[in-house]
Each structure stands twice: as structure tokens, then as C-alpha cells.
Write a protein that holds these residues in place. Structure first.
Motif, mmCIF file in Angstrom:
data_model
loop_
_atom_site.group_PDB
_atom_site.id
_atom_site.type_symbol
_atom_site.label_atom_id
_atom_site.label_comp_id
_atom_site.label_asym_id
_atom_site.label_seq_id
_atom_site.Cartn_x
_atom_site.Cartn_y
_atom_site.Cartn_z
ATOM 1 N N LEU B 215 16.866 3.973 8.968
ATOM 2 C CA LEU B 215 16.847 4.623 7.651
ATOM 3 C C LEU B 215 17.527 5.989 7.745
ATOM 4 C CD1 LEU B 215 15.897 4.711 4.670
ATOM 5 C CD2 LEU B 215 13.830 5.812 5.468
ATOM 6 N N LEU B 524 -5.635 -11.073 9.797
ATOM 7 C CA LEU B 524 -6.003 -10.785 8.410
ATOM 8 C C LEU B 524 -6.256 -12.034 7.586
ATOM 9 C CD1 LEU B 524 -4.047 -7.836 6.849
ATOM 10 C CD2 LEU B 524 -6.413 -7.993 7.496
ATOM 11 N N ASP B 537 -10.593 -1.263 14.536
ATOM 12 C CA ASP B 537 -10.128 -0.750 13.246
ATOM 13 C C ASP B 537 -8.881 0.107 13.344
ATOM 14 O OD1 ASP B 537 -11.945 -2.083 11.865
ATOM 15 O OD2 ASP B 537 -13.277 -0.393 11.442
ATOM 16 N N TRP B 538 -8.876 0.979 14.338
ATOM 17 C CA TRP B 538 -7.741 1.910 14.398
ATOM 18 C C TRP B 538 -6.444 1.189 14.744
ATOM 19 C CZ3 TRP B 538 -5.052 2.924 18.978
ATOM 20 C CH2 TRP B 538 -5.652 2.446 20.151
ATOM 21 N N LEU B 540 -5.814 -1.949 13.930
ATOM 22 C CA LEU B 540 -5.437 -2.671 12.724
ATOM 23 C C LEU B 540 -4.762 -1.716 11.734
ATOM 24 C CD1 LEU B 540 -5.549 -5.382 11.256
ATOM 25 C CD2 LEU B 540 -7.667 -4.619 10.199
ATOM 26 N N TYR B 541 -5.327 -0.502 11.647
ATOM 27 C CA TYR B 541 -4.757 0.489 10.732
ATOM 28 C C TYR B 541 -3.299 0.783 11.123
ATOM 29 C CZ TYR B 541 -4.510 4.667 7.804
ATOM 30 O OH TYR B 541 -4.158 5.582 6.845
ATOM 31 N N THR B 544 -1.083 -2.389 10.660
ATOM 32 C CA THR B 544 -0.821 -2.653 9.242
ATOM 33 C C THR B 544 0.181 -1.643 8.707
ATOM 34 O OG1 THR B 544 -3.154 -3.181 9.107
ATOM 35 C CG2 THR B 544 -1.969 -3.080 7.035
ATOM 36 N N PHE B 545 -0.083 -0.400 9.022
ATOM 37 C CA PHE B 545 0.788 0.665 8.534
ATOM 38 C C PHE B 545 2.225 0.449 9.037
ATOM 39 C CE2 PHE B 545 2.766 4.822 8.819
ATOM 40 C CZ PHE B 545 2.472 5.356 7.576
ATOM 41 N N ILE B 548 3.862 -2.851 7.547
ATOM 42 C CA ILE B 548 4.187 -2.784 6.113
ATOM 43 C C ILE B 548 5.231 -1.703 5.854
ATOM 44 C CG2 ILE B 548 3.269 -2.366 3.804
ATOM 45 C CD1 ILE B 548 0.705 -3.665 4.679
ATOM 46 N N VAL B 549 5.025 -0.539 6.437
ATOM 47 C CA VAL B 549 6.006 0.535 6.209
ATOM 48 C C VAL B 549 7.369 0.118 6.768
ATOM 49 C CG1 VAL B 549 6.618 2.906 6.812
ATOM 50 C CG2 VAL B 549 4.325 2.386 6.083
ATOM 51 N N ILE B 552 8.883 -2.244 4.336
ATOM 52 C CA ILE B 552 9.281 -1.552 3.098
ATOM 53 C C ILE B 552 10.563 -0.748 3.341
ATOM 54 C CG2 ILE B 552 8.637 0.315 1.508
ATOM 55 C CD1 ILE B 552 5.757 -0.694 1.689
ATOM 56 N N LEU B 553 10.608 -0.074 4.474
ATOM 57 C CA LEU B 553 11.795 0.736 4.748
ATOM 58 C C LEU B 553 13.032 -0.139 4.936
ATOM 59 C CD1 LEU B 553 10.477 3.584 7.063
ATOM 60 C CD2 LEU B 553 10.875 3.626 4.620
ATOM 61 N N ILE B 555 13.514 -3.007 3.516
ATOM 62 C CA ILE B 555 13.881 -3.436 2.162
ATOM 63 C C ILE B 555 14.632 -2.297 1.469
ATOM 64 C CG2 ILE B 555 12.910 -3.972 -0.119
ATOM 65 C CD1 ILE B 555 10.694 -5.523 1.360
ATOM 66 N N TYR B 556 14.136 -1.100 1.702
ATOM 67 C CA TYR B 556 14.747 0.069 1.064
ATOM 68 C C TYR B 556 16.189 0.257 1.553
ATOM 69 C CZ TYR B 556 14.962 4.692 -1.011
ATOM 70 O OH TYR B 556 15.310 5.769 -1.787
#
Lengths: 541, 620
Positions: B215, B524, B537-538, B540-541, B544-545, B548-549, B552-553, B555-556
Motif C-alpha cells: 500500500l 471461527l 483471545d489475543w 485471535l484478535y 482477525t485484525f 481482515i485489514v 481490506i488493504l 482490495i483498496y
């Protein structure tokens, strides 16, 4: 680095030191903003706490100010947010001055800018309060600068940057997400800009574009593409953040609705409840219809810029969009007065707009612009002194003067904090940081507290004497926010009826009470008691 | 078979008599001959004067029937007395001695200069076999091309073995790779959960960082979106008289269907024909393409060079071979289906003159003429658009090695030779050459001219092509990372990091992507309890982040791609990028497998599958 740049850099460093000095002085005099304390407390949980810290790290809002202060709070637990705001404003100063240097802005205007940053009370508040105002101003400046640059350069680069800065802006103050609504028409004009059409008049160009099938298709396609490019990142960012909120807190709006994630929640709720209960008595400074004109009064430089944007529809629409935003926000939530960032952003818009004018125009206007900058400093003082929020209103008298600390409330809180600090090691204090974050932050030690981020918190609430030695309670009578805490007067009453262990008041201030679970039969040894003699005004019941 | 007689009238005179050549053309050919020492027949058949069929007809009318010399006996002692370059220049080849005469295959049996040359060389009279110039070319390269093809294959290995991909994995690299695998296995045995967590976090973080870097590059590149390295006005200033000879390599393999299109595309180039040195590089076993050239009903504008058989059978080997016969000051490569902007060569000449001496290569942008054919071509167009219009300019601006694209890279020929040309063992020889040039202190710039290609419209064909590209990136990475310290010394820290994140990270992200997706979906969607401990949890966080990010980037970045060329209608298709990346992943695993099992194997991409009329879109 060129010499001119070096000078700006050095001035920015001096400015940061100056802001920091004001911030330190403010803290010495007992001036703390709720948001700074909230961010400090969350940072302390991250650095010192033991428990499920992930939701605290991942869901605390506003995100960017939190992360900036988080980094600094590792070394300076209480001062972290203030350092972040001082540095943030110094960076903004550097960017503004550097832009003015590049555009060869007349010296008088540069001098006015320097004076504004050194003297404008609103900017001093943004820099020394530790609040997220600085992030809004910084990212707001960058966002609008990128948009205006697009009209000059017509490159995707500036739209993409604008999109990235909009993400930062939204994650520094959520309400700016609504700005997207008011930028929608702008996108159409931006697309129009890129089409090769005759004439300068926007309406004529629009007419030409719509009356030709091929041009119309191009216009629609480009508008849509620009729309996606500009708003996709902020919207996708919010979607992702909501998803993470849903995953980790079970509520996609957790970051907007939970007092554990967002300090504004309780403040807004109190204001809304007051408004609903006493609409007639509730007079807000922003209740008149000329809400936008007030902004121009506090930022007259922007007025000058807008007047000089005649005929430049795109630029005019860009700079007018925040006016539409605040009108909208006021309609959306009339009970909540605007906080500082919704005033100071117009100051920054004036500076952005100024850098868009031609050098000839600037030379012609430099005297007037300088004069208006001085006026802004005065009206800025007027604005902050009449703010609806106490912490803004008292900033000038609480943080700026160089005098010994004599604030009564401050002394009281300090005394309570001192008592907590002197509690025996390994003492556990049950409280609810939805409202108790200021006390926790001031103690600079989160370890003794049993808080909702810990997994045993619910058990501790039902069986407090097994999990804690002390109980910190917010007093509703003196602070309406206390109504929203789990541990409040009602909780205390219910506890008294069912607990086997009586409670003894250890210390208090006008807003807080600290109780100790006493042992029923055996008296506490003197060594375990805190030295109440040192507790100053702490009172016994 | 005819004995040589002294010809008072040449073939060009016969052609003029037949009305196929004007006096003016004849004079021009004579001038061209003086400059190049080419035989007239070579000029006639390779520089757009007449078709082979027309020429054969005229020869036939004068009693010369062409003979299939590929079936003729030949004596290597005789053949090798003439240099390949001479045979190539005259389109003639001595085959054997017969009845105390030299049997010579000649495309122009009236060429007195050559006849005289053979007489002087052998001291005998000639028996002339009139033959097709293509057959003579084929035979002469097959018989005499061995030293040249050996040089094409081994020149770089001999000169700079460290830069050659002949050895895929060095011993040190194998030790590092297997050492890392052993450590991971040991850690998995010792502490399975924590090791898995660590691997997961490292993988997903790497994924996000690599995409953020892309990016960043795209943003830096987008800053110069409207920058014209050479403006139209500057192109107009270029005078034809000042233009140097420009070599164009057209490496083809079984591209018989594209030959006609190729000629049309080349004819549209705005460059004086006599200053073009176009080489159609045909493999020895590729009769399909050779016959397609033979069957052309209109004049060809290229010379055929037949690349003798030698492994590896790769495009860079063919180009290296072609280099021996190239005479231009500059050189570029096009694929058979390419449609370059007409002014591309003039632009590059102008830009080369404008830039400092150390700029030795200009990369033109590549894009597709059949973008709207199906989903795959649309995605491919988006990808090429952000790659060539945003990322490569971004790399150039940041002074990071630019991996050259497959075609439309224009070189200074002398420096290309000095660099050792392309690595025939590397299947993305262009990307490798870009890094090698950078390491030697040379620079690559981007020229604002586009070549339109045919986007792969068939998924399996696409995967074949992409697997080769990804394998090539892996090869390039392994070659240049043989000594990271030396690489840093040569290209600096910035170049080193850029190289790692761009060349190294690209295949790696494709390899990681399906794994991350699999973990994520397994946890998930299916909520498998067995793997829950691997996703605290951490973790997975973060996963996931990052996932997905990252998506998204990407795609952007794809969305960004539509702007420069105003392909606005493609913007929605950016959303399909996560699926498109899965195809990349399949190709990446195939590439990885081939890297281990057959590293030099060239996955051939089939061209000519598009049903779209190959017309270049109007430049924006």
C-alpha cells in the motif's frame, strides 16, 4: 533538512516543551481532564494490570489517542496523555509552518501562526490537557489539506491520503464519521473536476456532463469510484472495529456505549438525562440556530478564507462540510454541548484554507489575516472561558498560572489518593473504573484494584470480602456520574445488609468514600491500618 | 540444382520488372546494403518490401524452384568454413562438396557477392540450390549455432556464477532452511501450543506488514500518477534522422496463430523501418511458427533467428542467443501478442537521452486489451494496473530495485551485454535482471508508455503462467540472498528491505494466505474445540485484525488501480480480490513444488485464447 525547515523544527521542539511545561504546571495545580485520566488508567491496566487486558488494549476508544498515550504511559503513567497531546500539537505546528514555507506564505502570516500556537487558549488546552483534541486537529488538518490538494493535483494519491487521514480522524473522534455524509456531494464535484469539459462554472459543467450520455456515464462511474476510494477505509475500519467489539465484548457498539471503553459515554448520558428531566432549565451555549456563525466568530480567519474562495465551488464545499457536520450533530443530540475539538477544528480549517490561497492574495491579505489571528486568540479565550464543560472553563485559571496549588477539591482528592497509596502492600480495593478511573489514574498503580477487566470481578462483586480488603465508592450526591457505577451507594447498602463483615470508612473526599472490610471479632493490628494522620482532610464518619 | 553462372541481372531487377519493386526502393535497398552489409534478399524479405510468396513466384518465373534443403546432405567441414553471421547476412550456406564443386543453398541465387565469397573461400565452383531463406536460417543456426547457444546458456554462469540460478539452493541456504525447520519441529515437540501460537502470530503479522508495504508503495507511486516522463511535445521534437538502430526481440514458441497480429502491431510502431532490428526468435523444433512465417501473404518486417536446441528451453536463453545477432543501440522485448503504444520507442530514445548515463533500462507499463472478457481478465487488469502504474513508480521513487516486467523493458544494449544479459536458468529473468542491474549501480526508470497484452482468460492457463512467475520470484530471491551481507553492501539497507518485502514477501504472502484463512475459518466458523488452545483471545484478535485489514488493504490497492487508466467500471471487482488471491496461492504452491522438482522448467502460457479484438484502448 534545509535551514528554514530546521528553524521550524527547532521552534516546534520549543513549542512542545512549552506545552509540556503548561501541562506539568496544570497537573501540579491539580488540573486533570477526564479523558487524560481515563487514558492513563487504561494504559496503567495495560502496563501494570493482571487480567484480561485484551479488550482494554483492543477496544478502548478513541483508538489513536489511546495508542499514542499508551506508548508514553509506560514511562510516564499519569503524564503520558499530556506528553502525547503536547507532541501532537507540536507536530501540527510543524506541518502548518512547513506548508506555509513551501507555499512562500508572507512572514506576517507565519508570525500570526506562531503566535496562535503559542497563545491561543483553545490550542493551549488541546496541547496541555491530554485530551484527544490534538489528534482531531492534527488528522483534521491532514484530511482537509489532502482534499484541497486533490483539487490542485487531481491525483489519486491525495484522495487515498485523505481516506487514510479520515480513518485516523474517525478513530480519534467518532462523530467525524458523519462527515462522510456531507462530503457526498463534494465527491460529485471532484469527479466533475476530472472531466474534460469546457467552461469554469461548476453548474454549467455539471449541465454539460449530465446532457451527454458518455460523459454522464463517466461522471457516474468516476463519482462512484471516488466515493469508494474516499470512504471505503473509514467505513471498513469501523466495520472491523465493530466486529472486534462484537467478538470480544458481545456488542458491536461497545466502543461507543460502554463506559469501560469510552470516557464520553457517562458524561453524555448524564447530560442527556438532565436534558430529558429538565429541558427548560437546560441552557446550552449552542442552542441557537446560528450555531455555525458562532464558529466563525471564534475562527474569523476561516471567514476570510471562505470569502476569498468565491467561485471555487469545490474548495468552498470542502471547507463548509464541517459546518454541516456540527449542525447535524446538534440536531442529532441537542443535549450534549460541543467539546473543544468541534470549535478548534475551524481554527485549523482557517490555516488549511489559507495555504490554498495564492501568494498574491496572501500578500494582499496578510495584514488583515494577521489581525484576525490576533482576534482569534481573544475570541478563543472568550470561548474557552464560557465553555459548558467545567474542565475547559477552568483551564485558564487552573492550569496556566504559576502559583502554589490551593484547589480544595484537588487537595481532597490528593489526600484520598495518598491514603490509597499508603495501604498495606497486597491490599485489594474493589471499585468500578467506569467512574473510578480518575482515582486509579492518580494513584499511578492499578495493581491493588479489583476491576471489571479482571475475570473474577463478578465474583468479587457478589463476595467482596473474599476478594478485596477495601471498597472504593463514588458518592452520587456530589457527582451524578456516580449513578452509572456498579459500585455505588445502593451497592453499599445491599452489601451492608448481607455481608458478615462490617465496613469501616478509611478515607473520603467530597465524591469518594474508601471503606475497609473489618474483621468481625478481632481488631485490626495498628501496623495494618493506614496512617490516617497523614491523610490530611480525610474524615471519619 | 544449377551450376553457378555469372549473373548480369540480379533478383531485384527481376522484381522491378515484375512491378514488385520501384527504382526508388531499389536505390534505398542499395543504400541500406552499404550501411549494413546485408544481402539484398535479406532486406527484401525482412524489411517489409515483399512477401516470401511473391519472391518465390518471381524466382520460379526465372527458372529457380526452391528446394527443401533441410533434407539435403551436409558436410560439417564444409558448412563450418563459413561463419554463422555471414550465412545470416547473405541467407546462404555451403552444404557439401560434390563433383569438385561446392553445393550452396542460397535464398538469392543471383547474389554475386556471395558467390564470389564462396569461390574465394573454397577455391571451387558452386552448385547453387535455391532455397527458402527460412530453411537456410534454420539449417545454418542448427549447424553453426552451437557456440552461440552455449554462450547464451553459460555466459552468466561462467562470468558471474553467484548471479546465476543454475544452483537453486546453495549449501548454506539448505542448512538455514533445514535448520529452521528442525528448530520449529523441536519447539513444536517441546511446547506445541506456544510454538503454534508464535507461528500463527508471526505469519499473520508478516502478512499484514507485507501488504502495508505494498500500500505504501502504491501511495508513493500514485503521487506521480499524472507525471509524464516524456510529453507528446517532446516526442514530436524527435527527428527520425537522429534515431539509432533499435533491436526488438520477439521470443515465440508455437505462436503460429499470432504471427499476423504481430506484424500488424509492429507496423504501427512510429519508428523508421530501416532503423529497426526486429528478431523473431524461434526455437529449432518450432516448425509451426516457422511455417506460419513462411505462409505469410504480406511482407514481413522481422528477421527470423532460429535458436538451436539446448536445455534449458527458456525465453531468456532465446533472448541471449538473439543478442549475438542484434545490432541496435537499444533493445526491447515484446511478446507475440503485444500491442505497444506507437510512440513507445521514440519515447524511450528521448528519455534515455534525457536521463543520466547510469539509467540503463526503461520499463514500460503493461496492461490488457481484453480486460472486460471475463472475471479473470478484469482481476488481471486490476493487478497489472496497480503493479505497473503505482507500485513500480513507487519503487523507482524510493530507489529500490525494480523487478522488470516480462516485456517492454528497454535496455542499452552494450550495458545489457556487460551485465551478462538474462539468466537462462531463471524463469523470471526480467525481475532478476532488474535487481542485478541495481546491484551493479545502474538504475531503472519507468517510461509513460503502455504495451497492451492479452490477459489470460482461462484459469488453468493463468495458474500455469502465475506459477512460473512466483517460482521465478523465489529463484530470484534465493539467488540474491545467497549472501545478504554482500547484497546490503551493494544495494544498501533501503534496497535490501525493499527487495525482501517486494520480491521475497510476494511469494511468501501467497503461501501464507490460505493457511491463515484455513486457521481462521476452522476456528471461527466451525468452532473446533481441538484448536481452541491455539487461539487464545489475543491471538485471535491479532489474527482477525491482520487477516481482515490485510484483505481490506489489498482490495483498496486494487481499487486505487482503476484511477490512472480510468477503468472505473472495474472498481467493484476489487472486492473479489480475496478469491483471486486464493488462485495466487494455488499457483504459489505449484511454483514452490516446481522450484524443488524442476526449477528451470518454463511453464508455457498459451496465447491467442482471447476472443476480443486486440485493439489498444485509447490512452487516458
Amino acid at each position: 533538512m534545509t535551514r528554514a525547515r530546521l528553524w521550524i523544527f527547532v521552534t516546534a521542539v520549543l513549542l512542545a516543551a512549552y506545552y509540556l511545561l503548561i501541562g506539568l504546571n496544570g497537573q501540579r495545580l491539580g488540573f486533570h481532564t477526564q479523558e487524560a485520566l481515563f487514558l492513563s488508567e487504561k494504559a496503567m491496566i495495560v502496563w501494570q494490570g493482571i487480567g484480561d487486558k485484551l479488550p482494554v488494549i483492543g477496544l478502548t476508544f478513541p483508538v489513536f489517542p489511546f495508542f499514542f498515550s499508551l506508548a508514553l504511559s509506560s514511562a510516564f503513567p499519569l503524564l503520558g496523555p499530556v506528553i502525547a497531546s503536547a507532541l501532537g500539537m507540536a507536530v501540527l505546528f510543524y506541518l502548518v509552518l512547513d506548508d506555509q514555507r513551501e507555499l512562500d506564505v508572507p512572514w506576517l502570516i507565519r508570525l500570526g501562526t506562531v503566535l496562535t500556537f503559542f497563545l491561543h487558549p483553545g490550542l493551549l488546552y488541546a496541547a496541555a490537557s491530554g485530551r484527544s483534541v490534538y489528534a482531531v486537529l492534527l488528522f483534521g488538518y491532514l484530511f482537509f489539506r489532502s482534499l484541497l490538494a486533490y483539487f490542485r493535483s487531481n491525483t489519486t494519491y491525495h484522495v487515498s491520503l485523505a481516506s487514510l487521514f479520515l480513518v485516523c480522524l474517525v478513530f480519534s473522534a467518532f462523530d467525524f464519521a458523519w462527515l462522510c455524509l456531507f462530503l457526498l456531494p463534494l465527491v460529485l464535484f471532484m469527479s466533475l473536476q476530472g472531466l474534460s469539459l469546457r467552461g469554469d462554472d461548476t453548474l454549467i459543467r455539471l449541465g454539460l456532463a449530465f446532457n451527454n450520455l458518455s460523459l454522464r456515464r463517466k461522471l457516474v462511474n468516476k463519482s462512484f469510484a471516488l466515493l469508494v476510494l474516499l470512504f471505503m477505509l473509514p467505513l471498513a475500519g469501523l466495520f472491523l472495529f465493530s466486529l472486534l467489539n462484537r467478538l470480544y465484548a458481545g456488542d458491536s457498539q461497545y466502543f461507543l456505549d460502554s463506559p469501560y471503553a469510552n470516557w464520553r459515554v457517562l458524561t453524555n448520558q448524564v447530560l442527556q438525562v438532565d436534558y430529558v428531566n429538565h429541558p427548560d432549565e437546560f441552557l446550552l451555549p449552542d442552542t441557537n440556530l446560528l450555531i455555525s456563525l458562532r464558529r466563525l466568530l471564534y475562527a474569523p480567519l476561516l471567514l476570510l478564507v471562505l470569502l476569498n474562495f468565491r467561485g471555487r465551488t469545490y474548495q468552498l464545499l470542502t471547507l463548509l462540510s464541517p459546518f454541516a457536520l456540527i449542525e447535524f450533530l446538534y440536531i442529532k443530540n441537542p443535549s450534549v454541548p460541543f467539546v473543544a475539538e468541534y470549535y478548534q477544528i475551524f481554527l485549523v480549517l482557517g490555516l488549511v484554507g489559507l495555504a490554498t490561497l495564492s501568494v498574491t492574495q496572501l500578500r494582499r491579505l496578510q495584514g488583515l489575516a494577521f489581525g484576525l489571528m490576533l482576534v482569534q486568540i481573544l475570541t478563543g479565550g472568550l470561548r474557552i472561558a464560557t465553555s459548558a464543560y467545567e474542565e475547559e472553563r477552568t483551564f485558564l485559571e487552573s492550569a496556566l498560572p504559576w502559583r502554589p496549588a490551593n484547589n480544595l477539591a484537588h487537595r481532597e482528592t490528593d489526600d484520598l489518593v495518598r491514603i490509597i497509596r499508603k495501604l498495606p502492600r497486597n491490599s485489594r480495593i474493589l471499585t468500578d473504573d467506569a467512574t473510578a478511573y480518575p482515582i486509579i489514574a492518580l494513584t499511578q498503580n492499578v495493581r491493588p484494584f479489583v476491576l471489571p477487566y479482571q475475570q473474577n470481578y463478578l465474583s468479587a462483586l457478589t463476595n467482596p470480602d473474599s476478594f478485596a480488603d477495601f471498597l472504593l465508592i463514588h458518592v452520587e450526591a456530589t457527582n451524578p456520574v456516580a449513578r452509572f457505577a456498579v459500585i455505588n451507594q445502593a451497592y453499599l447498602s445491599s452489601l451492608r445488609t448481607r455481608s458478615q463483615r462490617p465496613l469501616a470508612l478509611v478515607g473520603s473526599s467530597s465524591e469518594w468514600r474508601l471503606y475497609r472490610f473489618t474483621k468481625p471479632r478481632k481488631a485490626a493490628s495498628p501496623a495494618q491500618e493506614p496512617n490516617l494522620a497523614l491523610a490530611g482532610t480525610a474524615t471519619q464518619p | 540444382m544449377q551450376d553457378a553462372t555469372i549473373h548480369t541481372v540480379s533478383a531485384t531487377d527481376w522484381l522491378r520488372e515484375a512491378g514488385l519493386l520501384t527504382r526508388e526502393q531499389q536505390e534505398r535497398i542499395a543504400r541500406f546494403q552499404t550501411r549494413t552489409q546485408f544481402a539484398a534478399v535479406k532486406i527484401l524479405l525482412n524489411f517489409g518490401y515483399l512477401s516470401r510468396r511473391q519472391y518465390e513466384r518471381v524466382l520460379s518465373e526465372h527458372g529457380y524452384e526452391l528446394i527443401n534443403i533441410r533434407a539435403e546432405e551436409h558436410d560439417m567441414e564444409v558448412v563450418s568454413r563459413i561463419d554463422l553471421r555471414v550465412a545470416d547476412r547473405f541467407l546462404a550456406l555451403p552444404l557439401r562438396l560434390q563433383d569438385d564443386k561446392v553445393v550452396v543453398a542460397m535464398a538469392d541465387p543471383t547474389d554475386e557477392t556471395y558467390i564470389q565469397l564462396v569461390r574465394e573461400t573454397f577455391g571451387r565452383d558452386l552448385i547453387i540450390l535455391p532455397a527458402s531463406d527460412l530453411d537456410i536460417t534454420w539449417l545454418s543456426h542448427k549447424l553453426l549455432g552451437e557456440p552461440f547457444v552455449k554462450s547464451a546458456v553459460f555466459e552468466l554462469v561462467n562470468r558471474d556464477p553467484q548471479s546465476s540460478a543454475l544452483i537453486t539452493f546453495t549449501t548454506t541456504q539448505l542448512v538455514v532452511i533445514f535448520g529452521a525447520i528442525a528448530i520449529v519441529i523441536a519447539l513444536l515437540c517441546l511446547d506445541f501450543v506456544n510454538t503454534t501460537i508464535a507461528i500463527n502470530v508471526v505469519m499473520s503479522s508478516f502478512f499484514l506488514i507485507a501488504i502495508c508495504f505494498k500500500l505504501f508503495l502504491a501511495l508513493v507511486g500514485s503521487r506521480f500518477e499524472l507525471h509524464q516522463a516524456v510529453t507528446k511535445e517532446e516526442v514530436k521534437q524527435v527527428r527520425n534522422e537522429d534515431l539509432p538502430v533499435y533491436t526488438i526481440h520477439l521470443p515465440v514458441y508455437k505462436e503460429d496463430k499470432l504471427i499476423r497480429k504481430l506484424i500488424w502491431n509492429l507496423q504501427s510502431l512510429d519508428y523508421p523501418m530501416e532503423q529497426l532490428d526486429i528478431k523473431l526468435l524461434i526455437e529449432e523444433d518450432d516448425d509451426k511458427t516457422l511455417n506460419a512465417v513462411r505462409a505469410l501473404e504480406f511482407p514481413a518486417i522481422f528477421e527470423v533467428v532460429v535458436v538451436p536446441f539446448h536445455m534449458p528451453k527458456t525465453k531468456p536463453k532465446a533472448c541471449n542467443y538473439g543478442l549475438h545477432f542484434s545490432r541496435g543501440k537499444f533493445l526491447t522485448i515484446y511478446d507475440a501478442e503485444d500491442i505497444p503504444d506507437p510512440d513507445q520507442l521514440k519515447k524511450t530514445v528521448f528519455l534515455f537521452n534525457k536521463l543520466p548515463e547510469n539509467f540503463i533500462c526503461l520499463q514500460g507499463a503493461l496492461n490488457y486489451f481484453n480486460r472486460n472478457e471475463n472475471l479473470l481478465t478484469r482481476m488481471f487488469t486490476l493487478e497489472y494496473s496497480y503493479w505497473f502504474d503505482y507500485m513500480l513508480p513507487g519503487l523507482g521513487t524510493l530507489d529500490i530495485p525494480i523487478p522488470l516486467g516480462g516485456t517492454s523493458n528497454h535496455f542499452k544494449l552494450d550495458v545489457l551485454r556487460e551485465l551478462g544479459a538474462w539468466d537462462p536458468f531463471n524463469v523470471t529473468e526480467d525481475a532478476d535482471l532488474g535487481v542485478r542491474a541495481f546491484a551493479k549501480g545502474y538504475k531503472v526508470a519507468i517510461v509513460n508508455s503502455t504495451t497492451y497484452e492479452e490477459a489470460n482468460n482461462e484459469p488453468f492457463n493463468w495458474i500455469r503462467q502465475r506459477s512460473r512467475w512466483i517460482k521465478g520470484y523465489m529463484q530470484t530471491y534465493l539467488v540474491h540472498m545467497r549472501s545478504p551481507r554482500k547484497l546490503i553492501e551493494k544495494i544498501g539497507w533501503k534496497g535490501f528491505l525493499g527487495f525482501n518485502f517486494f520480491i521475497g514477501a510476494t511469494p511468501m504472502t501467497f503461501l501464507l494466505y490460505p493457511l491463515l484463512l484455513l486457521f481462521f475459518i476452522t476456528y471461527l466458523v466451525f468452532d473446533l474445540k481441538a484448536i481452541r488452545p491455539l487461539f487464545p483471545d489475543w491471538v485471535l484478535y491479532i489474527s482477525t485484525f491482520n487477516l481482515i485489514v490485510g484483505n481490506i488493504l489489498m482490495i483498496y490497492i486494487n481499487m486505487l488501480a482503476v484511477f490512472k487508466r480510468r477503468f472505473y467500471e472495474l472498481i467493484w471487482f476489487s472486492l473479489v480480490n480475496p478469491l483471486y488471491w486464493l488462485m495466487h496461492s494455488i499457483a504459489a504452491y505449484k511454483g514452490l513444488w516446481q522450484l524443488i522438482t524442476k526449477p528451470f522448467y518454463w511453464e508455457k502460457t498459451n496465447h491467442g485464447l482471447s476472443k476480443t479484438n486486440p485493439v489498444a484502448p485509447k490512452p487516458s
